[in-house]
Write a protein that holds these residues in place. Structure first.
Motif, PDB file in Angstrom:
ATOM      1  N   ASN A 123      -1.491   3.594  -6.446  1.00 46.81           N
ATOM      2  CA  ASN A 123      -0.649   3.605  -5.247  1.00 46.81           C
ATOM      3  C   ASN A 123      -1.357   3.084  -3.999  1.00 46.81           C
ATOM      4  N   ILE A 124      -2.680   3.223  -3.913  1.00 44.67           N
ATOM      5  CA  ILE A 124      -3.374   2.771  -2.705  1.00 44.67           C
ATOM      6  C   ILE A 124      -3.918   1.343  -2.837  1.00 44.67           C
TER       7      ILE A 124
ATOM      8  N   MET B  38       6.799  10.552  -3.625  1.00 51.57           N
ATOM      9  CA  MET B  38       6.054   9.345  -3.267  1.00 51.57           C
ATOM     10  C   MET B  38       6.958   8.126  -3.300  1.00 51.57           C
ATOM     11  N   ARG B  39       6.561   7.091  -2.549  1.00 51.60           N
ATOM     12  CA  ARG B  39       7.324   5.838  -2.555  1.00 51.60           C
ATOM     13  C   ARG B  39       7.152   5.149  -3.899  1.00 51.60           C
TER      14      ARG B  39
ATOM     15  N   GLU C 210      -3.049  -2.841  -3.540  1.00 55.81           N
ATOM     16  CA  GLU C 210      -1.981  -3.747  -3.121  1.00 55.81           C
ATOM     17  C   GLU C 210      -1.998  -5.014  -3.984  1.00 55.81           C
TER      18      GLU C 210
ATOM     19  N   TYR D 207       0.844  -1.196   0.000  1.00 53.19           N
ATOM     20  CA  TYR D 207       0.000   0.000   0.000  1.00 53.19           C
ATOM     21  C   TYR D 207       0.879   1.246   0.000  1.00 53.19           C
ATOM     22  N   ASP D 208       0.382   2.319  -0.607  1.00 52.39           N
ATOM     23  CA  ASP D 208       1.056   3.617  -0.636  1.00 52.39           C
ATOM     24  C   ASP D 208       2.393   3.544  -1.355  1.00 52.39           C
TER      25      ASP D 208
ATOM     26  N   TYR E 119      -2.581   0.369   7.578  1.00 56.44           N
ATOM     27  CA  TYR E 119      -3.575   1.305   8.088  1.00 56.44           C
ATOM     28  C   TYR E 119      -4.701   0.465   8.669  1.00 56.44           C
TER      29      TYR E 119
ATOM     30  N   ARG F  90     -10.267  -1.383   0.842  1.00 55.14           N
ATOM     31  CA  ARG F  90      -9.001  -2.070   0.580  1.00 55.14           C
ATOM     32  C   ARG F  90      -9.147  -2.912  -0.680  1.00 55.14           C
TER      33      ARG F  90
END
Length: 203
Positions: free
Chosen positions: A46-47, A24-25, A49, A12-13, A126, A162
């Motif tokens: 990005n959010i 950003m990662r 997985e 995530y992220d 999260y 998610r």
């Protein structure tokens, strides 16, 4: 030199790219020594997985996502509120969403079911309030419009909390932890993706 093929459990992220957005990662932040020319196939936002393919073979995108044969992508999706059987049928039949160019598009029929999340589901980084109503869905699509699942769920008033891609055809995430990779040999890679292997796929 032979091509190489990897699957990554994208955390995530994190963007599905190696460079371009310093704030950003990105994949390079994982600290994995990928061979030169490695690039991602079938990106996740990005959010989101889960399963991300990386390879040095530039032909895989065309073979997997741009050819006449469709390839199923399967996701575990946690959404807000309890999903009814009628809503499941709506998902299966197709939902009108807005896509690039401000065009209305009806999604292709897909497989959808309510599931219990697997016990080995890794933490997302999260948290949610588990006391609030929610549903875990397993969705299998043969198309991938930009943020398609998120748009579909928003239309039917079950926003995504998610989203995890767990497989593409028979190529599955397995027990990879977020940020871990597994290398797949070439013939197994094409076999599990249901793509007929040919030596012509080598550059």
């Amino acid at each position: 030199m032979p091509h190489r093929y990897f699957i990554l459990n994208k955390p995530y992220d994190m963007l599905s790219q190696f460079k371009g957005v310093p704030s950003m990662r990105m994949l390079g932040d994982l600290g994995i020594d990928f061979p030169e020319g490695t690039h991602p196939i079938g990106r996740l936002d990005n959010i989101s997985e889960g399963l991300l393919i990386l390879t040095t073979n530039k032909k895989v995108t065309r073979l997997l996502f741009q050819g006449p044969k469709t390839h199923a992508r399967t996701y575990l999706v946690r959404v807000i509120r309890e999903v009814s059987e009628d809503t499941l049928q709506q998902i299966r039949s197709g939902i009108s969403i807005r896509i690039k160019g401000n065009v209305d598009y009806t999604t292709a029929p897909c497989e959808a079911s309510i599931v219990v999340p697997p016990e080995n589901l890794f933490a997302a980084g999260y948290s949610f309030r588990e006391d609030l109503p929610h549903t875990w869905l397993r969705l299998s699509l043969t198309e991938g419009k930009f943020r398609q699942i998120r748009k579909m769920m928003k239309v039917i008033r079950h926003p995504v909390q998610r989203l995890i891609r767990v497989s593409i055809e028979n190529l599955s995430l397995g027990d990879l932890r977020p940020g871990e990779i597994r290398e797949v040999n070439e013939k197994d890679f094409f076999s599990q993706l249901n793509i007929e292997y040919s030596p012509d796929y080598q550059d």
